[in-house]
Design a protein around this motif. Structure first.
Motif, short mmCIF file in Angstrom:
data_model
loop_
_atom_site.label_atom_id
_atom_site.label_comp_id
_atom_site.label_asym_id
_atom_site.label_seq_id
_atom_site.Cartn_x
_atom_site.Cartn_y
_atom_site.Cartn_z
N LEU A 61 33.55 54.49 43.05
CA LEU A 61 33.38 55.67 42.22
C LEU A 61 34.72 56.35 41.94
O LEU A 61 34.97 56.84 40.84
CB LEU A 61 32.43 56.65 42.90
CG LEU A 61 30.95 56.26 42.88
CD1 LEU A 61 30.13 57.26 43.68
CD2 LEU A 61 30.41 56.15 41.47
N THR B 102 29.35 65.23 36.06
CA THR B 102 30.31 64.19 35.69
C THR B 102 29.64 62.85 35.38
O THR B 102 30.30 61.93 34.93
CB THR B 102 31.31 63.97 36.83
OG1 THR B 102 30.60 63.59 38.03
CG2 THR B 102 32.11 65.24 37.11
N GLU B 103 28.32 62.77 35.61
CA GLU B 103 27.63 61.51 35.41
C GLU B 103 26.17 61.80 35.06
O GLU B 103 25.59 62.76 35.56
CB GLU B 103 27.71 60.65 36.68
CG GLU B 103 27.10 59.27 36.56
CD GLU B 103 27.36 58.40 37.79
OE1 GLU B 103 28.54 58.23 38.15
OE2 GLU B 103 26.39 57.94 38.40
N SER C 61 22.45 59.64 34.41
CA SER C 61 21.73 58.36 34.38
C SER C 61 20.90 58.25 33.10
O SER C 61 20.56 59.24 32.46
CB SER C 61 20.83 58.23 35.61
OG SER C 61 19.87 59.26 35.65
N ALA D 64 24.39 54.58 33.94
CA ALA D 64 24.88 55.95 34.00
C ALA D 64 26.11 56.09 33.13
O ALA D 64 26.99 55.22 33.13
CB ALA D 64 25.20 56.34 35.45
N LEU E 185 29.57 58.28 32.05
CA LEU E 185 30.57 59.14 32.69
C LEU E 185 31.03 60.18 31.68
O LEU E 185 31.37 59.85 30.54
CB LEU E 185 31.75 58.30 33.17
CG LEU E 185 31.42 57.22 34.21
CD1 LEU E 185 32.65 56.38 34.53
CD2 LEU E 185 30.87 57.85 35.48
N ALA F 238 29.97 53.69 30.25
CA ALA F 238 28.71 53.72 30.99
C ALA F 238 28.76 52.56 31.98
O ALA F 238 29.15 51.45 31.62
CB ALA F 238 27.52 53.57 30.06
#
Length: 242
Positions: free
Chosen positions: A6, A41-42, A44, A75, A77, A83
């Motif tokens: 990550l 920040t993310e 899904s 997901a 970003l 993604a």
């Protein structure tokens, strides 16, 4: 390991954003599509679609591998082109057809995890126009999957490029992506030229080996639904993407 991965993706996203900013600084008209999130920040998402069809060459003819459904997840970003953790599965009555020969295939068909990246389609003449989404294996190889069917196995590798359908620059709950072959009935991928952060790549390709061999293309229309919050694909100049 997941934490390290990550961190690496976050660092990569920062580099992507820096590169986009540099492009904007160099040219008042430069832009590149970015994912924007309402918060966090993310975000899904899930993927759904019907009748995805892989077309490949077989002894001068075009064969197909057709399933009734495709589903998946991943997901995006925030404020990046990326993604990740894109997981797809093709299922329900998957069948390989070569001429009049039809055979069932092992289900579900599970490609490797993919990395998706926003770009711009390069149309004839070299001008960037519509928004593109490129999928490629996330493990550094080119092989997506091997499809096991009763009349032979087919390995699929390369990159798949589709067109993202708007609206852009507004918050939406979902987006549509279309992957097409030339004429919607050939083994030639319609979109082969793409601009990725100012770098033009005119050799995006998909190929098959095994029961099929040579060039390949995917015909599919999928809907990407964002989970919990809306998202935006910004196509303005970088300084105008908040």
């Amino acid at each position: 390991m997941r934490f390290i991965r990550l961190l690496g993706l976050a660092f990569f996203a920062t580099l992507v954003l820096s590169a986009v900013g540099a492009l904007g600084a160099g040219s008042a008209s430069a832009f590149h599509p970015l994912f924007l999130l309402l918060k966090g920040t993310e975000l899904s998402f899930t993927v759904s679609g019907r009748d995805p069809t892989l077309r490949g060459e077989n002894l001068g003819a075009t064969g197909t591998i057709l399933c009734n459904k495709v589903e998946g997840s991943g997901a995006i970003l925030a404020k990046s082109t990326l993604a990740h953790r894109v997981h797809l599965r093709f299922f329900e009555k998957c069948e390989q057809t070569v001429g009049t020969n039809k055979a069932t295939c092992k289900e579900p068909i599970l490609p490797k995890l993919a990395l998706a990246e926003l770009g711009l389609l390069l149309l004839p003449g070299g001008h960037a126009s519509d928004v593109a989404l490129r999928l490629a294996p996330d493990d550094g190889t080119t092989v997506f999957t091997t499809v096991e069917c009763l009349n032979g196995n087919t390995t699929v590798e390369g990159e798949i490029v589709g067109e993202v359908i708007g609206p852009f620059n507004t918050e939406v709950a979902s987006a549509e992506v279309r992957f097409e072959s030339v004429g919607k009935n050939s083994a030639t991928q319609l979109y082969k030229s793409i601009d990725l952060l100012g770098v033009e790549d005119t050799n995006q390709h998909l190929s098959v080996a095994g029961a099929f061999g040579g060039e390949a293309a995917e015909d599919a229309k999928v809907t990407i639904t964002f989970d919990g919050n809306n998202a935006e694909i910004c196509t303005k100049e970088p300084q105008n993407c908040p």
